[in-house]
Motif scaffolding. Structure first.
Motif, mmCIF file in Angstrom:
data_model
loop_
_atom_site.group_PDB
_atom_site.id
_atom_site.type_symbol
_atom_site.label_atom_id
_atom_site.label_comp_id
_atom_site.label_asym_id
_atom_site.label_seq_id
_atom_site.Cartn_x
_atom_site.Cartn_y
_atom_site.Cartn_z
ATOM 1 N N ALA A 116 4.985 3.941 2.459
ATOM 2 C CA ALA A 116 4.712 2.672 1.798
ATOM 3 C C ALA A 116 4.673 1.577 2.842
ATOM 4 O O ALA A 116 5.435 1.614 3.822
ATOM 5 C CB ALA A 116 5.767 2.360 0.737
ATOM 6 N N GLN A 134 7.440 -0.823 6.859
ATOM 7 C CA GLN A 134 6.799 0.479 6.683
ATOM 8 C C GLN A 134 7.874 1.549 6.611
ATOM 9 O O GLN A 134 8.807 1.571 7.429
ATOM 10 C CB GLN A 134 5.836 0.777 7.832
ATOM 11 C CG GLN A 134 5.111 2.114 7.701
ATOM 12 C CD GLN A 134 4.184 2.386 8.872
ATOM 13 O OE1 GLN A 134 4.301 1.762 9.925
ATOM 14 N NE2 GLN A 134 3.251 3.305 8.707
ATOM 15 N N GLN A 191 0.829 -1.194 0.000
ATOM 16 C CA GLN A 191 0.000 0.000 0.000
ATOM 17 C C GLN A 191 0.865 1.246 0.000
ATOM 18 O O GLN A 191 1.891 1.302 0.686
ATOM 19 C CB GLN A 191 -0.906 -0.002 1.240
ATOM 20 C CG GLN A 191 -1.800 1.211 1.387
ATOM 21 C CD GLN A 191 -2.705 1.101 2.599
ATOM 22 O OE1 GLN A 191 -3.568 0.231 2.665
ATOM 23 N NE2 GLN A 191 -2.512 1.967 3.573
ATOM 24 N N LEU A 192 0.459 2.250 -0.764
ATOM 25 C CA LEU A 192 1.113 3.554 -0.815
ATOM 26 C C LEU A 192 0.202 4.582 -0.161
ATOM 27 O O LEU A 192 -1.020 4.559 -0.356
ATOM 28 C CB LEU A 192 1.414 3.958 -2.255
ATOM 29 C CG LEU A 192 2.296 2.999 -3.072
ATOM 30 C CD1 LEU A 192 2.441 3.494 -4.503
ATOM 31 C CD2 LEU A 192 3.655 2.827 -2.419
ATOM 32 N N THR A 193 0.777 5.500 0.629
ATOM 33 C CA THR A 193 -0.019 6.481 1.362
ATOM 34 C C THR A 193 0.544 7.885 1.142
ATOM 35 O O THR A 193 1.756 8.081 1.019
ATOM 36 C CB THR A 193 -0.026 6.179 2.872
ATOM 37 O OG1 THR A 193 1.315 6.225 3.379
ATOM 38 C CG2 THR A 193 -0.626 4.809 3.138
ATOM 39 N N HIS A 194 -0.351 8.854 1.112
ATOM 40 C CA HIS A 194 -0.010 10.278 1.064
ATOM 41 C C HIS A 194 -0.785 10.952 2.196
ATOM 42 O O HIS A 194 -2.014 10.823 2.263
ATOM 43 C CB HIS A 194 -0.388 10.908 -0.276
ATOM 44 C CG HIS A 194 0.250 10.240 -1.464
ATOM 45 N ND1 HIS A 194 1.467 10.639 -1.974
ATOM 46 C CD2 HIS A 194 -0.166 9.188 -2.226
ATOM 47 C CE1 HIS A 194 1.775 9.877 -3.004
ATOM 48 N NE2 HIS A 194 0.797 8.983 -3.189
ATOM 49 N N PHE A 247 4.990 10.932 2.639
ATOM 50 C CA PHE A 247 4.756 9.839 1.696
ATOM 51 C C PHE A 247 5.235 8.549 2.343
ATOM 52 O O PHE A 247 6.330 8.485 2.910
ATOM 53 C CB PHE A 247 5.506 10.065 0.389
ATOM 54 C CG PHE A 247 5.504 8.863 -0.521
ATOM 55 C CD1 PHE A 247 4.370 8.548 -1.258
ATOM 56 C CD2 PHE A 247 6.616 8.038 -0.615
ATOM 57 C CE1 PHE A 247 4.352 7.439 -2.085
ATOM 58 C CE2 PHE A 247 6.614 6.930 -1.445
ATOM 59 C CZ PHE A 247 5.475 6.627 -2.184
#
Length: 377
Positions: free
Chosen positions: A111, A121, A91-94, A109
């Motif tokens: 991951a 993480q 999963q990628l997060t912003h 940012f």
């Protein structure tokens, strides 16, 4: 016939057997009674129905899930996540945040990668600070965790290594922050929690501060945990051989005596499938010193968590006159709206925050249903 002969030859005694028997006979008068005593002691503990008590670090985890310390925020925030894969999870997060006047805007940012035994993480924010976290599960009883932060700010880069061992009736944890390989400097924390009955667990946590080779300070706090009776069937039918199955108590109470003489007590109860309540009481006893006058205070915090069909509400009230709330409203499984607020009547101040969480996926609908992310139509 040839197969039988070869089998008997392979399983027959070797030339070292007489020597091994001689060594065993020498140590048997000492080792035999010790092993028999240990066997009887272990059988006695098994008959008591002891449970796995968890770790000292997670002693008040249920209370933390109810209270607002890990949930509330002020200003505005937006969390956008994209699920690339479900198995293994990737999963990628912003994350965007607009704080109050005392805190500038921030961006992060990140991951996340996870499978059955590993969790990774990492993230980087707008200032160039890099953070990472890795968990490796070696077995159902042993897990190693590593956390790190790299920044250009002096004194804020760090690395932390810890290991948790979960025995059948106890847990032992060791944690080292910025450890020195050659001189053993750093901050080291050792903790042990042991179950003495199906409801009572006792333990301790020792902090060893070794910033320089010539400076060494230690302090120990003592902890206790009392819970409701576990499910007898779950305790007697472990999911892992030799290790009792974990259980979720309907209520739990904890107490921690800190080296300074302060006491922290908590109480958590699950009233129903949708309602949890938690109470935290902390005493502050500080003798008079150059830093200020003597202080004898106490702070009680009462919180509740309500789970609705598509929303979660947390409310909190403490004895200092502070009231807070946090609402997470999901309109769809992929979109949530957040509202947080806090009013401090004693200081005449307030905080307010709004946010959104958006989750998208590159997976097809069939893949999401197979991964359990969506309900079948």
């Amino acid at each position: 016939m040839s197969y039988t002969a070869s089998s008997e030859k392979a399983t027959g005694p070797t030339a070292f057997a007489p020597y091994l028997d001689a060594v065993a006979n020498v140590f048997h008068p000492v080792a035999g009674p010790v092993m028999n005593t240990y066997g009887r002691f272990h059988g006695w503990k098994e008959s008591m129905g002891l449970v796995q008590p968890g770790t000292v670090e997670n002693l008040t985890r249920d209370v933390q899930q109810v209270h607002l310390a890990n949930w509330t925020f002020d200003g505005a925030r937006a969390d956008v996540a994209k699920v690339v894969s479900a198995n293994p999870a990737f999963q990628l997060t912003h994350s965007f945040s607009l704080g109050s006047t005392t805190r500038p805007a921030a961006y992060n940012f990140g991951a996340i990668f996870a499978n059955a035994s590993s969790f990774l993480q990492g993230g980087i924010d707008g200032t160039g600070t890099v953070t990472m976290r890795a968990n490796q599960t070696w077995s159902p009883t042993d897990i190693t965790k590593v956390q790190g932060q790299l920044t250009d700010k002096p004194g804020q880069s760090m690395v932390q290594i810890e290991h948790d061992h979960l025995g059948p009736h106890y847990s032992f944890s060791w944690k080292s922050m910025n450890p020195g390989v050659l001189d053993g400097t750093g901050i080291h924390i050792a903790s042990l929690l042991h179950s003495f009955s199906p409801r009572l667990s006792l333990g301790f946590e020792t902090v060893i501060q070794h910033p320089q080779p010539s400076i060494l300070e230690t302090s120990t706090s003592y902890v206790a945990k009392l819970t409701s009776l576990p499910n007898a069937l779950a305790a007697l039918t472990p999911s892992v051989p030799g290790q009792p199955a974990p259980f979720t108590p309907s209520w739990s109470a904890t107490a921690q005596l800190q080296p300074s003489g302060n006491i922290q007590t908590t109480y958590y109860q699950k009233l129903s499938d949708k309602v949890d309540v938690a109470l935290d009481l902390q005493t502050i006893v500080q003798p008079a010193s150059m830093l200020g006058p003597a202080k004898r205070e106490a702070l009680a915090t009462l919180g509740a968590k309500y789970d609705f069909r598509m929303a979660t509400f947390r409310g909190q009230l403490d004895s200092a006159g502070k009231i807070g709330m946090y609402l997470e409203q999901r309109f769809t499984p992929a979109f949530a709206f957040l509202v947080a607020g806090e009013i401090d009547h004693a200081k005449n101040t307030s905080k307010f925050g709004v946010g959104i969480m958006i989750e998208s996926s590159s997976m097809t609908q069939e893949e999401m249903i197979a991964a359990g992310m969506l309900a079948p139509a």
